[in-house]
Scaffold this motif. Structure first.
Motif, PDB file in Angstrom:
ATOM      1  N   ALA A 194       0.831  -1.218   0.000  1.00  0.00           N
ATOM      2  CA  ALA A 194       0.000   0.000   0.000  1.00  0.00           C
ATOM      3  C   ALA A 194       0.863   1.265   0.000  1.00  0.00           C
ATOM      4  CB  ALA A 194      -0.935   0.000   1.202  1.00  0.00           C
ATOM      5  N   VAL A 195       2.001   1.243   0.714  1.00  0.00           N
ATOM      6  CA  VAL A 195       2.894   2.415   0.752  1.00  0.00           C
ATOM      7  C   VAL A 195       3.280   2.825  -0.670  1.00  0.00           C
ATOM      8  CG1 VAL A 195       5.238   3.180   1.369  1.00  0.00           C
ATOM      9  CG2 VAL A 195       3.819   2.057   3.087  1.00  0.00           C
ATOM     10  N   LEU A 196       3.634   1.833  -1.494  1.00  0.00           N
ATOM     11  CA  LEU A 196       4.015   2.150  -2.878  1.00  0.00           C
ATOM     12  C   LEU A 196       2.800   2.519  -3.719  1.00  0.00           C
ATOM     13  CD1 LEU A 196       6.640  -0.686  -3.410  1.00  0.00           C
ATOM     14  CD2 LEU A 196       7.112   1.741  -3.108  1.00  0.00           C
ATOM     15  N   SER A 197       1.668   1.864  -3.454  1.00  0.00           N
ATOM     16  CA  SER A 197       0.474   2.079  -4.282  1.00  0.00           C
ATOM     17  C   SER A 197      -0.162   3.453  -4.072  1.00  0.00           C
ATOM     18  CB  SER A 197      -0.566   0.991  -3.995  1.00  0.00           C
ATOM     19  OG  SER A 197      -0.003  -0.288  -4.252  1.00  0.00           O
ATOM     20  N   ILE A 250      -1.326  10.366  -3.794  1.00  0.00           N
ATOM     21  CA  ILE A 250      -1.081  11.521  -2.898  1.00  0.00           C
ATOM     22  C   ILE A 250      -0.245  12.598  -3.592  1.00  0.00           C
ATOM     23  CG2 ILE A 250      -1.328  10.214  -0.736  1.00  0.00           C
ATOM     24  CD1 ILE A 250       1.742  10.050  -0.569  1.00  0.00           C
ATOM     25  N   GLY A 251       0.246  12.286  -4.777  1.00  0.00           N
ATOM     26  CA  GLY A 251       1.031  13.285  -5.509  1.00  0.00           C
ATOM     27  C   GLY A 251       2.354  13.599  -4.851  1.00  0.00           C
ATOM     28  N   PHE A 252       2.954  12.599  -4.198  1.00  0.00           N
ATOM     29  CA  PHE A 252       4.273  12.782  -3.580  1.00  0.00           C
ATOM     30  C   PHE A 252       5.145  11.616  -4.047  1.00  0.00           C
ATOM     31  CE2 PHE A 252       7.279  12.103   0.020  1.00  0.00           C
ATOM     32  CZ  PHE A 252       7.865  13.360   0.051  1.00  0.00           C
ATOM     33  N   ARG A 253       6.055  11.911  -4.979  1.00  0.00           N
ATOM     34  CA  ARG A 253       6.939  10.850  -5.464  1.00  0.00           C
ATOM     35  C   ARG A 253       8.288  10.986  -4.760  1.00  0.00           C
ATOM     36  NH1 ARG A 253      11.085   9.760  -8.773  1.00  0.00           N
ATOM     37  NH2 ARG A 253      11.075   7.768  -9.921  1.00  0.00           N
ATOM     38  N   TYR A 260       8.904  -5.144  -3.280  1.00  0.00           N
ATOM     39  CA  TYR A 260       7.787  -4.728  -4.137  1.00  0.00           C
ATOM     40  C   TYR A 260       8.230  -3.651  -5.137  1.00  0.00           C
ATOM     41  CZ  TYR A 260       3.800  -7.108  -1.905  1.00  0.00           C
ATOM     42  OH  TYR A 260       2.890  -8.044  -1.467  1.00  0.00           O
ATOM     43  N   LEU A 261       9.117  -2.753  -4.683  1.00  0.00           N
ATOM     44  CA  LEU A 261       9.584  -1.686  -5.572  1.00  0.00           C
ATOM     45  C   LEU A 261      10.319  -2.292  -6.772  1.00  0.00           C
ATOM     46  CD1 LEU A 261       9.803   1.387  -6.008  1.00  0.00           C
ATOM     47  CD2 LEU A 261      11.934   1.340  -4.717  1.00  0.00           C
ATOM     48  N   ASP A 262      11.141  -3.303  -6.494  1.00  0.00           N
ATOM     49  CA  ASP A 262      11.841  -4.000  -7.584  1.00  0.00           C
ATOM     50  C   ASP A 262      10.817  -4.583  -8.563  1.00  0.00           C
ATOM     51  OD1 ASP A 262      14.487  -5.295  -8.579  1.00  0.00           O
ATOM     52  OD2 ASP A 262      13.078  -6.968  -8.467  1.00  0.00           O
ATOM     53  N   ASN A 263       9.747  -5.155  -8.020  1.00  0.00           N
ATOM     54  CA  ASN A 263       8.697  -5.763  -8.827  1.00  0.00           C
ATOM     55  C   ASN A 263       7.884  -4.703  -9.595  1.00  0.00           C
ATOM     56  OD1 ASN A 263       5.609  -7.284  -8.528  1.00  0.00           O
ATOM     57  ND2 ASN A 263       7.311  -8.313  -9.528  1.00  0.00           N
ATOM     58  N   PHE A 264       7.608  -3.566  -8.928  1.00  0.00           N
ATOM     59  CA  PHE A 264       6.804  -2.499  -9.536  1.00  0.00           C
ATOM     60  C   PHE A 264       7.530  -1.825 -10.702  1.00  0.00           C
ATOM     61  CE2 PHE A 264       3.353  -0.976  -6.349  1.00  0.00           C
ATOM     62  CZ  PHE A 264       3.033  -2.295  -6.046  1.00  0.00           C
ATOM     63  N   ARG A 265       8.864  -1.863 -10.671  1.00  0.00           N
ATOM     64  CA  ARG A 265       9.629  -1.172 -11.716  1.00  0.00           C
ATOM     65  C   ARG A 265       9.285  -1.690 -13.107  1.00  0.00           C
ATOM     66  NH1 ARG A 265      14.916  -1.357  -8.037  1.00  0.00           N
ATOM     67  NH2 ARG A 265      14.652   0.649  -7.010  1.00  0.00           N
ATOM     68  N   TYR A 266       8.827  -2.950 -13.139  1.00  0.00           N
ATOM     69  CA  TYR A 266       8.477  -3.530 -14.442  1.00  0.00           C
ATOM     70  C   TYR A 266       7.111  -3.040 -14.916  1.00  0.00           C
ATOM     71  CZ  TYR A 266      12.293  -6.544 -13.006  1.00  0.00           C
ATOM     72  OH  TYR A 266      13.518  -7.002 -12.573  1.00  0.00           O
ATOM     73  N   MET A 267       6.401  -2.333 -14.010  1.00  0.00           N
ATOM     74  CA  MET A 267       5.023  -1.955 -14.347  1.00  0.00           C
ATOM     75  C   MET A 267       4.932  -0.552 -14.929  1.00  0.00           C
ATOM     76  SD  MET A 267       3.430  -3.648 -10.936  1.00  0.00           S
ATOM     77  CE  MET A 267       2.139  -2.453 -10.767  1.00  0.00           C
ATOM     78  N   TYR A 284       6.972   5.271 -13.523  1.00  0.00           N
ATOM     79  CA  TYR A 284       6.803   6.024 -12.270  1.00  0.00           C
ATOM     80  C   TYR A 284       7.736   5.522 -11.163  1.00  0.00           C
ATOM     81  CZ  TYR A 284       4.537   8.259  -8.279  1.00  0.00           C
ATOM     82  OH  TYR A 284       4.287   9.017  -7.157  1.00  0.00           O
ATOM     83  N   TYR A 285       7.873   4.211 -11.045  1.00  0.00           N
ATOM     84  CA  TYR A 285       8.611   3.657  -9.890  1.00  0.00           C
ATOM     85  C   TYR A 285      10.112   3.495 -10.155  1.00  0.00           C
ATOM     86  CZ  TYR A 285       4.107   2.856  -7.741  1.00  0.00           C
ATOM     87  OH  TYR A 285       2.870   3.051  -7.171  1.00  0.00           O
ATOM     88  N   ARG A 286      10.526   3.742 -11.390  1.00  0.00           N
ATOM     89  CA  ARG A 286      11.961   3.582 -11.675  1.00  0.00           C
ATOM     90  C   ARG A 286      12.751   4.724 -11.074  1.00  0.00           C
ATOM     91  NH1 ARG A 286      10.908   1.993 -17.801  1.00  0.00           N
ATOM     92  NH2 ARG A 286       9.804   0.065 -17.341  1.00  0.00           N
ATOM     93  N   GLY A 287      13.891   4.391 -10.500  1.00  0.00           N
ATOM     94  CA  GLY A 287      14.759   5.446  -9.971  1.00  0.00           C
ATOM     95  C   GLY A 287      14.487   5.833  -8.528  1.00  0.00           C
ATOM     96  N   ILE A 288      13.432   5.285  -7.913  1.00  0.00           N
ATOM     97  CA  ILE A 288      13.219   5.547  -6.470  1.00  0.00           C
ATOM     98  C   ILE A 288      14.221   4.699  -5.685  1.00  0.00           C
ATOM     99  CG2 ILE A 288      11.622   5.331  -4.512  1.00  0.00           C
ATOM    100  CD1 ILE A 288       9.295   5.775  -6.421  1.00  0.00           C
ATOM    101  N   LYS A 289      14.990   5.337  -4.832  1.00  0.00           N
ATOM    102  CA  LYS A 289      15.993   4.624  -4.030  1.00  0.00           C
ATOM    103  C   LYS A 289      15.383   4.188  -2.698  1.00  0.00           C
ATOM    104  CE  LYS A 289      19.600   5.434  -6.747  1.00  0.00           C
ATOM    105  NZ  LYS A 289      20.221   4.336  -7.475  1.00  0.00           N
ATOM    106  N   THR A 290      16.016   3.186  -2.067  1.00  0.00           N
ATOM    107  CA  THR A 290      15.543   2.752  -0.739  1.00  0.00           C
ATOM    108  C   THR A 290      16.721   2.541   0.203  1.00  0.00           C
ATOM    109  OG1 THR A 290      15.586   0.461  -1.496  1.00  0.00           O
ATOM    110  CG2 THR A 290      13.437   1.560  -1.512  1.00  0.00           C
ATOM    111  N   THR A 291      16.449   2.798   1.458  1.00  0.00           N
ATOM    112  CA  THR A 291      17.395   2.401   2.495  1.00  0.00           C
ATOM    113  C   THR A 291      16.572   1.741   3.593  1.00  0.00           C
ATOM    114  OG1 THR A 291      19.090   3.169   4.031  1.00  0.00           O
ATOM    115  CG2 THR A 291      17.329   4.681   3.639  1.00  0.00           C
ATOM    116  N   ILE A 292      17.155   0.754   4.264  1.00  0.00           N
ATOM    117  CA  ILE A 292      16.433   0.105   5.376  1.00  0.00           C
ATOM    118  C   ILE A 292      17.284   0.192   6.625  1.00  0.00           C
ATOM    119  CG2 ILE A 292      17.261  -2.256   4.839  1.00  0.00           C
ATOM    120  CD1 ILE A 292      14.357  -3.184   5.748  1.00  0.00           C
TER     121      ILE A 292
END
Length: 482
Positions: free
Chosen positions: A117-120, A125-128, A145-152, A155-163
């Motif tokens: 849901a966070v990615l969806s 919300i208009g905040f990328r 999920y972000l890795d998976n969404f990149r194929y869709m 919009y989701y390409r290029g968003i970085k993540t840190t954990i």
């Protein structure tokens, strides 16, 4: 201006079960507002206090596939302390009496829903975000999920993540087949070099494998988790990712914990007035807890969950010996029954010397930090620890074991060089701990001038969030190529 989104399962002041909530509630406020638009996303739990739920403003809603069902995703928001908080609403998942239920499978499904849901919600919300900062296993699926969404789509390409790993012990583990069904992720994610660990699916492992950077909450803990003893079965992975792994010590909210403005304590004090006013606090606390009134006796404080991790088996082993010394001991906290009863027993046996407060009280914790001379924290492992930062702030010298964040934040006293802010011991050994406590007693009673100098150095230390936020900003810069 870069957009940063913090994703977390808890956050003060809305919902809290542990230190994670303090971090996510404090850190975003301290980023440079000119460079970063920092926002936070949380689940909207039914167990949140009504006063907060009433303030949330409806943004939008849609439906999303998870666990083979079409689930409602409501979005609410609230601006607090100049930070925008988003809340993901779904009664099916978030209506429990606590953020985490007793059923681990249900928790995994709940936070799989939250992560997806966070990615969806982002396009809605208009905040990328340029970067999503995930925290612990509950958000471990976001990088996957972000890795998976990149194929869709673009919009989701290029968003970085840190954990950020706040405690490696908790990983979100369940059988692979069930987790596949819940998440709807393709089979190729469930292999040993991705999300599978020891034949089960591991949500935290997924986050560590797919995040661009991995952080944990102290430099020493970042080194420790590459070893089998601290690595909780993931030491090999932590070593493999060591180039992308760094430790940044948590900060402390210096506005809430400030001896010169704290209304919860009997007498406020500064680094210039602690000699007189700390004694006044001690007398007030002795009166309140029914201890023998004596401003000159050394008082040792303990504020903690009473568990093995926090070193209470060591305290249990030497408590009788310690009570022969000229000290008073004040304990506050709840946990394992054997340790709760151990403190009750010694409070009965040594009435006037030992005070056992087997509950939790924020107010009493402040009084303990302000009144005691020393603070005992002999943890078996401690990713960061906040209690030692609070005690330093109040000039209560920490006596700690050299592990994780305790090693990074407490400098052991060196009587020859006249340096240090506390006392520490290396091995997980009860008599090594007792010897260190007795060395502290010797300095307290026989070298009062030196003791007061250590207190001054402790109170001058800066472990505020400002410091940590600068280090996170450096990390973000390296990721976002600023």
């Amino acid at each position: 201006m870069k957009n940063i989104l913090f994703a977390s399962s808890e956050c003060v002041p809305f919902i809290k079960t542990g230190g994670l909530a303090d971090v996510v509630g404090s850190l975003p406020k301290y980023f440079n507002k000119k460079k970063y638009d920092t926002r936070v996303v949380l689940p909207k739990y039914s167990c949140m206090k009504q006063e907060w739920k009433e303030k949330l403003e409806y943004v939008d809603h849609f439906y999303m596939d998870i666990a083979g069902q079409n689930q409602y995703v409501g979005i609410l928001k609230y601006v607090y302390d100049k930070i925008t908080f988003y809340f993901i609403d779904n009664e099916h998942y978030f209506s429990g009496f606590a953020p985490y239920d007793g059923d681990p499978k249900w928790n995994i499904e709940k936070f799989a829903f939250f992560s997806k849901a966070v990615l969806s919600i982002l396009p809605v919300i208009g905040f990328r975000p340029d970067l999503i900062h995930c925290n612990d296993w509950q958000t471990g699926l976001i990088p996957v999920y972000l890795d998976n969404f990149r194929y869709m789509g673009e919009y989701y390409r290029g968003i970085k993540t840190t954990i950020t790993i706040h405690n490696l012990k908790f990983q979100g583990v369940w059988d692979t087949k069930t987790v596949r069904e819940i998440t709807g992720l393709p089979e190729y994610y469930f292999v040993p070099d991705k999300m599978e660990a020891y034949r089960d699916a591991n949500l935290l492992k997924g986050g560590i494998v797919y995040a661009d950077k991995v952080t944990t909450v102290s430099q020493t803990y970042a080194e420790e988790i590459k070893t089998p003893f601290f690595g909780e079965g993931l030491d090999g992975l932590m070593s493999a990712r060591s180039n992308d792994l760094c430790g940044i010590v948590n900060g402390l909210d210096y506005e809430e914990y400030a001896p010169f403005s704290d209304n919860k304590i009997a007498k406020k004090f500064t680094v210039d007035t602690f000699r007189k006013n700390k004694a006044a606090n001690k007398l007030a606390l002795q009166e309140e807890l029914g201890l023998n009134k004596d401003a000159h006796v050394m008082m040792i404080g303990i504020v903690s969950r009473l568990t093995d991790q926090k070193g209470f088996d060591l305290i249990d082993y030497v408590m009788d010996e310690l009570c022969q010394d000229a000290v008073q001991i004040v304990a506050l906290g709840t946990g394992e029954v054997k340790y709760e009863n151990m403190f009750r027993h010694f409070a009965w046996k040594y009435a006037g010397k030992v005070s056992a407060n087997i509950y939790y009280s924020d107010e009493l914790s402040h009084k303990i930090y302000a009144s005691c001379d020393a603070f005992l924290m002999p943890s078996l492992f401690e990713p960061c620890g906040l209690s030692q930062l609070m005690s330093l702030r109040y000039g209560t010298l920490p006596i700690v074991r050299e592990t994780g964040g305790l090693k990074d934040t407490v400098e052991p006293y060196n009587e020859y060089e006249k340096t240090g802010t506390g006392f520490s011991f290396a091995n997980y050994n009860a008599h090594e701990m007792l010897n260190t406590i007795r060395y502290a007693e010797h300095i307290f009673y026989d070298k009062k001038r030196d003791w007061n100098k250590i207190v001054e150095r402790a109170m001058m230390k800066d472990f505020s969030w400002k410091n940590s936020a600068r280090q996170y900003e450096e990390l973000y810069k390296s990721l976002l190529g600023e």
